[in-house]
Write an enzyme that holds these catalytic residues in place. Structure first.
Site, PDB file in Angstrom:
ATOM      1  N   HIS A 144      11.904 -10.877 -42.772  1.00  0.00           N
ATOM      2  CA  HIS A 144      11.041 -11.272 -43.886  1.00  0.00           C
ATOM      3  C   HIS A 144      11.477 -10.723 -45.237  1.00  0.00           C
ATOM      4  O   HIS A 144      10.921 -11.087 -46.252  1.00  0.00           O
ATOM      5  CB  HIS A 144       9.594 -10.812 -43.615  1.00  0.00           C
ATOM      6  CG  HIS A 144       9.404  -9.343 -43.791  1.00  0.00           C
ATOM      7  ND1 HIS A 144       9.836  -8.416 -42.876  1.00  0.00           N
ATOM      8  CD2 HIS A 144       8.863  -8.624 -44.813  1.00  0.00           C
ATOM      9  CE1 HIS A 144       9.553  -7.204 -43.304  1.00  0.00           C
ATOM     10  NE2 HIS A 144       8.964  -7.284 -44.474  1.00  0.00           N
TER      11      HIS A 144
HETATM   12  C1  UD1 Z   1       5.123  -7.204 -48.224  1.00  0.00           C
HETATM   13  C2  UD1 Z   1       5.734  -5.876 -48.668  1.00  0.00           C
HETATM   14  C3  UD1 Z   1       6.819  -5.483 -47.690  1.00  0.00           C
HETATM   15  C4  UD1 Z   1       6.298  -5.453 -46.272  1.00  0.00           C
HETATM   16  C5  UD1 Z   1       5.693  -6.821 -45.971  1.00  0.00           C
HETATM   17  C6  UD1 Z   1       5.122  -6.914 -44.580  1.00  0.00           C
HETATM   18  C7  UD1 Z   1       5.821  -5.428 -51.076  1.00  0.00           C
HETATM   19  C8  UD1 Z   1       6.747  -5.303 -52.226  1.00  0.00           C
HETATM   20  N1  UD1 Z   1       6.367  -5.983 -49.972  1.00  0.00           N
HETATM   21  O1  UD1 Z   1       6.159  -8.187 -48.298  1.00  0.00           O
HETATM   22  O2  UD1 Z   1       7.295  -4.183 -48.009  1.00  0.00           O
HETATM   23  O3  UD1 Z   1       7.353  -5.162 -45.392  1.00  0.00           O
HETATM   24  O4  UD1 Z   1       4.642  -7.083 -46.913  1.00  0.00           O
HETATM   25  O5  UD1 Z   1       4.837  -8.255 -44.262  1.00  0.00           O
HETATM   26  O6  UD1 Z   1       4.693  -5.030 -51.180  1.00  0.00           O
HETATM   27  N2  UD1 Z   1       1.928 -14.921 -47.573  1.00  0.00           N
HETATM   28  C9  UD1 Z   1       1.063 -15.722 -46.864  1.00  0.00           C
HETATM   29  N3  UD1 Z   1      -0.047 -15.140 -46.318  1.00  0.00           N
HETATM   30  C10 UD1 Z   1      -0.329 -13.836 -46.448  1.00  0.00           C
HETATM   31  C11 UD1 Z   1       0.553 -13.021 -47.179  1.00  0.00           C
HETATM   32  C12 UD1 Z   1       1.685 -13.578 -47.734  1.00  0.00           C
HETATM   33  O7  UD1 Z   1       1.272 -16.910 -46.735  1.00  0.00           O
HETATM   34  O8  UD1 Z   1      -1.366 -13.372 -45.903  1.00  0.00           O
HETATM   35  C13 UD1 Z   1       3.167 -15.522 -48.139  1.00  0.00           C
HETATM   36  C14 UD1 Z   1       2.995 -15.969 -49.552  1.00  0.00           C
HETATM   37  O9  UD1 Z   1       3.754 -17.113 -49.732  1.00  0.00           O
HETATM   38  C15 UD1 Z   1       3.631 -14.829 -50.352  1.00  0.00           C
HETATM   39  C16 UD1 Z   1       4.732 -14.367 -49.407  1.00  0.00           C
HETATM   40  O10 UD1 Z   1       4.195 -14.555 -48.095  1.00  0.00           O
HETATM   41  O11 UD1 Z   1       4.096 -15.240 -51.582  1.00  0.00           O
HETATM   42  C17 UD1 Z   1       5.138 -12.948 -49.565  1.00  0.00           C
HETATM   43  O12 UD1 Z   1       4.002 -12.067 -49.520  1.00  0.00           O
HETATM   44  P1  UD1 Z   1       4.011 -10.707 -50.358  1.00  0.00           P
HETATM   45  O13 UD1 Z   1       2.737  -9.967 -50.177  1.00  0.00           O
HETATM   46  O14 UD1 Z   1       4.465 -10.969 -51.765  1.00  0.00           O
HETATM   47  O15 UD1 Z   1       5.188  -9.849 -49.751  1.00  0.00           O
HETATM   48  P2  UD1 Z   1       5.783  -9.737 -48.286  1.00  0.00           P
HETATM   49  O16 UD1 Z   1       7.089 -10.458 -48.260  1.00  0.00           O
HETATM   50  O17 UD1 Z   1       4.788 -10.050 -47.218  1.00  0.00           O
END
Ligand code: UD1
Length: 370
Positions: free
Chosen positions: A206
């Protein structure tokens, strides 16, 4: 005494759950408030974890959702500030290295509140990783730093943190793992997918550095398929990665039947489903920090699809191998993992199921500030 803990993303929930339990067990005179920033919000990324881990409903949900790093960090800061002003907790407890961690630590410290950081001192020494910036900044302003291993203690000392602020308590992730291993066994995910114990691999990916570039993502996926042509590989896919696979036209790399050789996509799993799957896997392939620790404890060979790790103890004391993200390194590391036998004899010190109790002991009996 009032303690306010913060969760935001999937890997935070299993870190706070044992601390919440240990605080409940103490009973007398401790109020524990839980804030969920809402950085992760899907049922499969958040809700199922509250249920599995028996986390109490949050007292406050900031509902910040997705966004750029600045948007997420700023939204958490703006929304938590009035709560901290109103509640004035004795300790604000943050865990891990996500944007929610840094945002809450920064806001609390500027209000002159005591900040405790659980999982302090981990360093990849790679400042292109957003998590490394979150770790460095959170540790620099925390009053109490709870560490999982001696590498972390050394990193903090080198950065000038005073000895009396550093508490080597062990690993709260392992507290959660031990508390839920039995219920994980009952999930039988591998059985439902038609997989024999030890005859499949589990994959997670991820990190933006791995999944946000078409060439990089394709190289990793193709190297894994080349190295494990005969093994079913189960890939519970993060929403970010699922979107990139579609954007980059890579859907044809995956098989449509679990239990057959090739990479099979599933939705993100709950905590106990994931534990069940990795416990019985022949190996785990991952870019997650938490999985490096869980496989070390379970003795499952782990191939880390990154150039570095902030968790070197999982290599020196555990089953982890750093593969890098290029084809030759991935082929070599998987070949080595295939030669390894599952091993549960080497476990890092204090990864014993009692880290949260040690944290609560420090919080409730120790001097909170120098
Ligand atoms: C975040 C953390 C990362 C951790 C990871 C665990 C930061 C900088 N990154 O990354 O360190 O390892 O979480 O998963 O804080 N999305 C959904 N549903 C959700 C959450 C996210 O669809 O419930 C999608 C969205 O498109 C979003 C993308 O995932 O834009 C990324 O989510 P985000 O919270 O920005 O960061 P992670 O890549 O999950």
């Amino acid at each position: 005494m009032k303690i306010l803990s913060v969760v935001g993303t999937r890997p935070n929930f299993m870190k706070v759950a044992p601390i919440a339990r240990a605080l409940r067990a103490k009973r007398s005179g401790i109020a524990h408030l839980l804030v969920h920033t809402g950085q992760h919000y899907d049922a499969k990324m958040s809700g199922s974890f509250f249920a599995d881990l028996e986390l109490p409903d949050p007292d406050f949900n900031l509902g910040i959702g997705s966004g750029s790093h600045a948007e997420q960090t700023a939204a958490v800061m703006i929304r938590i500030e009035p709560i901290l002003l109103e509640q004035r907790p004795d300790v604000v407890l943050v865990v891990g290295d996500v944007n929610s961690t840094l945002a809450c630590a920064l806001t609390a410290k500027k209000l002159d509140l005591t900040v405790a950081h659980v999982e302090a001192g981990l360093r990849s020494f790679d400042r292109t990783m957003p998590e490394e910036i979150n770790r460095l900044c959170t540790d620099a302003i925390s009053d109490l730093l709870f560490t999982t291993d001696h590498f972390a203690d050394d990193n903090l000392r080198r950065e000038g943190v005073a000895d009396h602020q550093i508490h080597f308590v062990g690993n709260v992730m392992i507290d959660s793992l031990l508390a839920h291993l039995k219920s994980a066994e009952e999930r039988n995910v591998h059985g439902q997918l038609g997989l024999e114990k030890g005859c499949y691999a589990t994959l997670t990916l991820h990190r933006p550095a791995n999944v946000d570039h078409a060439d990089k993502l394709a190289e990793i996926i193709d190297a894994i398929r080349e190295a494990l042509p005969d093994l079913p590989i189960i890939f519970p896919i993060h929403p970010r990665t699922r979107a990139r696979v579609a954007d980059f036209g890579l859907s044809d790399r995956f098989v449509i039947t679990a239990g057959k050789p090739g990479i099979f996509l599933t939705d993100p799993l709950s905590y106990t489903e994931s534990l069940n799957l990795i416990r019985h896997a022949r190996m785990v392939l991952t870019d997650s920090g938490g999985l490096q620790e869980e496989t070390t404890f379970l003795g499952t060979p782990c191939v880390t699809l990154r150039e570095n790790t902030e968790r070197p103890v999982t290599i020196s004391q555990g089953t982890n191998r750093l593969a890098g993200t290029r084809r030759p390194g991935i082929l070599d590391a998987i070949a080595e993992a295939l030669r390894m036998q599952p091993c549960t004899t080497r476990r890092p010190d204090k990864w014993d199921g009692h880290a949260a109790e040690r944290i609560v002991e420090v919080l409730t009996t120790g001097a909170l500030r120098p």
